[in-house]
Write an enzyme that holds these catalytic residues in place. Structure first.
Site, short mmCIF file in Angstrom:
data_model
loop_
_atom_site.label_atom_id
_atom_site.label_comp_id
_atom_site.label_asym_id
_atom_site.label_seq_id
_atom_site.Cartn_x
_atom_site.Cartn_y
_atom_site.Cartn_z
N CYS A 114 0.87 -1.16 -0.16
CA CYS A 114 0.04 0.18 -0.09
C CYS A 114 0.67 1.21 -0.05
CB CYS A 114 -0.98 -0.03 1.38
SG CYS A 114 -2.30 -1.22 1.13
N HIS A 251 -3.12 7.44 1.89
CA HIS A 251 -3.50 6.22 1.15
C HIS A 251 -4.75 6.00 2.19
CE1 HIS A 251 -3.83 2.13 0.72
NE2 HIS A 251 -3.70 1.68 1.97
N ASN A 281 -10.02 0.16 -0.28
CA ASN A 281 -8.59 0.08 -0.30
C ASN A 281 -8.05 -0.50 -1.44
OD1 ASN A 281 -5.95 -0.18 0.11
ND2 ASN A 281 -6.10 -1.14 2.21
N1 ACO Z 1 -18.46 -7.76 9.38
C1 ACO Z 1 -18.68 -7.92 10.71
N2 ACO Z 1 -18.09 -8.25 11.39
C2 ACO Z 1 -16.64 -8.37 11.41
C3 ACO Z 1 -16.15 -7.83 10.09
C4 ACO Z 1 -17.20 -7.98 9.15
N3 ACO Z 1 -16.81 -7.68 7.81
N4 ACO Z 1 -14.73 -8.14 10.04
C5 ACO Z 1 -14.39 -8.52 11.38
N5 ACO Z 1 -15.42 -8.40 12.01
C6 ACO Z 1 -15.70 -8.57 13.85
C7 ACO Z 1 -14.43 -9.47 14.19
O1 ACO Z 1 -14.48 -10.77 13.71
C8 ACO Z 1 -14.36 -8.94 15.57
O2 ACO Z 1 -15.46 -9.74 16.13
P1 ACO Z 1 -15.09 -10.25 17.72
O3 ACO Z 1 -15.00 -8.95 18.66
O4 ACO Z 1 -16.39 -11.00 18.10
O5 ACO Z 1 -13.70 -10.92 17.57
C9 ACO Z 1 -15.06 -7.51 15.71
O6 ACO Z 1 -15.63 -7.53 14.39
C10 ACO Z 1 -13.78 -6.34 15.74
O7 ACO Z 1 -12.75 -6.65 14.62
P2 ACO Z 1 -11.64 -5.73 14.64
O8 ACO Z 1 -10.45 -6.41 13.63
O9 ACO Z 1 -11.12 -5.59 15.88
O10 ACO Z 1 -12.29 -4.66 14.22
P3 ACO Z 1 -11.44 -3.23 13.89
O11 ACO Z 1 -12.24 -2.17 14.61
O12 ACO Z 1 -10.10 -3.10 14.20
O13 ACO Z 1 -11.77 -2.87 12.41
C11 ACO Z 1 -10.39 -3.07 10.43
C12 ACO Z 1 -11.03 -3.67 11.49
C13 ACO Z 1 -11.60 -2.25 9.60
C14 ACO Z 1 -9.70 -4.25 9.30
C15 ACO Z 1 -9.48 -2.09 10.93
O14 ACO Z 1 -8.61 -2.65 12.12
C16 ACO Z 1 -8.37 -1.73 9.89
O15 ACO Z 1 -8.89 -0.73 9.04
N6 ACO Z 1 -7.09 -2.12 9.89
C17 ACO Z 1 -5.99 -1.33 9.06
C18 ACO Z 1 -5.96 -1.86 7.93
C19 ACO Z 1 -5.06 -1.21 6.89
O16 ACO Z 1 -4.73 -0.07 6.98
N7 ACO Z 1 -4.21 -1.96 6.24
C20 ACO Z 1 -2.89 -1.57 5.60
C21 ACO Z 1 -3.06 -1.44 4.29
S1 ACO Z 1 -3.40 -2.58 3.31
C22 ACO Z 1 -2.30 -3.06 2.55
O17 ACO Z 1 -0.98 -3.02 2.74
C23 ACO Z 1 -2.48 -4.45 1.49
#
Ligand code: ACO
Length: 324
Positions: A114, A251, A281
Site C-alpha cells: 500500500c 492512502h 482500499n
Molecule cells: N463484518 C462484521 N464483523 C466483522 C467483520 C465484518 N466484515 N470483520 C471483522 N468483524 C468482527 C471481528 O470478527 C471482531 O469480532 P469479535 O470482537 O467477536 O472477535 C470484530 O468485528 C472487531 O474486529 P476488529 O478487527 O478488532 O475491528 P476493527 O475495529 O479493528 O476494524 C479493520 C477492522 C477495518 C480491518 C481495521 O482494523 C483496519 O482498517 N485496519 C487497518 C487496515 C490497513 O490500514 N491496512 C494497511 C493497508 S493494506 C495493505 O498494505 C495491503
C-alpha cells in the site's frame, strides 16, 4: 538553479463493476452498517473477468497523457507500483509501456504494497534529479479482488481494484519550498512485522498467487502513529509545517485511520481528500486515484502544498511532500 520533479498531468481508471457493501451480506456474516462504521467504505470497483492490472494501469496512463497534453513518446520512464501483477514477470510497467505504444525509455515495477505509490514517487523524483529521465510516468495499479479470500469477512470487504497515474517532469526551481514539484520524501520499512499483513502464497513458496491475510487491528495500531510521524518528517525536510499543508492526500485504507492521522497532524478534515467510501482500499492505486479525483473535484490545484502518506505490508510506510 535546482531541478524539481513537477506534476504535469494526472489521470485514473476504475473498472465498470461497482460492488456495494450490501452485496457481501448474501454470502458472509457481515452488514453494510459494520463495514461503513468500521472502515468508511460504502462501495468498491472490481475488475471484470479478463481485465488485468496492466489494462487498468494503461487506461490511467492514457488519461494522464490526455491531461498533460502529451503523447506516449514524450515519456522517458514508467514506474508502476503494484502487488498484483498480471504475471510473475515481465513487469506490469513494460506491459503498460507496450499498451500505450511506447518502445523507448525504460519501465519497471516497485513493490511496497500500500505504500508502493509513495515509494515509486520518491524513486521517480530521484531519477529526475539525477538526470536519468526528464519525464516519468508513475502509476499505481491493482486488482486486489484477485487475492482476496471471499470467505474471510475481516479482509474481503475492505479492498477494491483501480489505477491512477501521475506524470512528473523536470523543471527549474529556486531550491526553496516556494518551488512547484516534489519538495521532500521520507521512506521507512520494518520487515519484522511480516505476520501482520501478507499474502500466503508466492513463486518460491506455494507456487500460487495466494490470499491476503491481515491482522487489521494490529495494523491499525501502527498506522496512525507511523503515518503522522513520517508526514511530519517529510514536512520538516521540506522546511514546512502542518500549518502550510493545503491538502493531505492519504492512502485510502480506512476513514478512521485517515481521520486519526489528520487529527494527530492537527490538519482539519476539510483539507483531506477522501475517496475511501467509493473505492475501498486499492493499495498502491489509492493515492494517485485520490489525486486525480481530488483535482477533478477542484480540491487540489496549482500551487497547493500536498502531503501524501501511506502504510502497508512489510510494514512499509512513507510520505512525499510536493507543491502541485
Ligand atoms: N463484518 C462484521 N464483523 C466483522 C467483520 C465484518 N466484515 N470483520 C471483522 N468483524 C468482527 C471481528 O470478527 C471482531 O469480532 P469479535 O470482537 O467477536 O472477535 C470484530 O468485528 C472487531 O474486529 P476488529 O478487527 O478488532 O475491528 P476493527 O475495529 O479493528 O476494524 C479493520 C477492522 C477495518 C480491518 C481495521 O482494523 C483496519 O482498517 N485496519 C487497518 C487496515 C490497513 O490500514 N491496512 C494497511 C493497508 S493494506 C495493505 O498494505 C495491503
Amino acid at each position: 538553479m535546482t531541478i524539481r520533479a513537477v506534476v504535469r498531468g494526472v489521470g485514473h481508471y476504475l473498472p465498470a463493476r461497482v460492488v456495494p457493501n450490501a452485496e457481501f451480506e448474501a454470502s458472509l456474516d457481515t452488514s453494510d452498517e459494520w463495514i461503513r462504521t468500521r472502515s468508511g467504505i460504502e462501495r468498491r470497483h472490481f475488475a471484470a473477468e479478463g481485465e488485468t492490472t496492466s489494462d487498468l494501469g494503461a487506461a490511467a496512463a492514457r488519461a494522464a497523457l490526455d491531461d498533460a497534453g502529451l503523447g506516449a513518446a514524450d515519456i522517458d520512464a514508467i514506474i508502476v507500483a503494484t502487488s498484483t501483477p498480471d504475471l510473475t514477470f515481465p513487469s506490469v510497467a513494460t506491459m503498460i509501456q507496450a499498451k500505450i505504444g511506447l518502445t523507448t525509455g525504460f519501465a519497471f515495477d516497485v513493490q511496497a504494497v500500500c505504500a508502493g505509490f509513495v515509494f515509486a514517487l520518491a524513486n521517480a523524483n530521484a531519477l529526475i534529479l539525477a538526470g536519468q529521465a526528464r519525464r516519468v510516468m508513475v502509476i499505481g495499479a491493482e486488482t486486489f479482488s484477485r487475492i482476496l479470500d471471499f470467505t474471510d469477512r475481516s479482509t474481503c470487504v475492505l479492498f477494491g481494484d483501480g489505477a491512477g497515474a501521475l506524470i512528473l517532469e523536470a523543471a527549474g526551481g529556486e531550491g526553496t519550498a516556494a518551488d512547484r514539484g516534489i519538495l521532500s520524501a521520507d521512506l521507512n520499512s520494518d520487515g519484522s512485522h511480516l505476520d501482520l499483513l501478507y499474502v500466503d502464497g508466492g513463486v518460491s513458496t506455494s507456487g500460487t498467487a495466494g490470499h491476503l491475510r491481515m491482522q487489521g487491528n494490529q495494523v491499525f495500531r501502527h498506522a496512525i502513529e507511523k503515518l503522522a510521524e513520517t508526514a511530519h518528517t517529510a514536512l520538516d525536510k521540506a522546511g514546512l509545517s502542518a500549518a502550510d499543508v493545503d491538502w493531505i492526500v492519504p492512502h485510502q485504507a480506512n476513514l478512521r485511520i485517515i481521520e486519526g492521522t489528520a487529527r494527530r497532524m492537527q490538519v482539519p478534515m476539510e483539507r483531506v481528500v477522501v475517496t475511501v467510501q467509493d473505492h475501498g482500499n486499492t493499495s498502491a492505486a489509492s493515492i494517485p486515484l485520490a489525486l486525480s479525483v481530488g483535482k477533478a473535484r477542484g480540491q487540489v490545484s496549482e500551487g497547493d502544498i500536498v502531503v501524501t502518506e501511506a502504510i502497508g505490508g512489510g510494514l512499509a510506510w512513507g510520505a512525499v511532500v510536493l507543491r502541485w
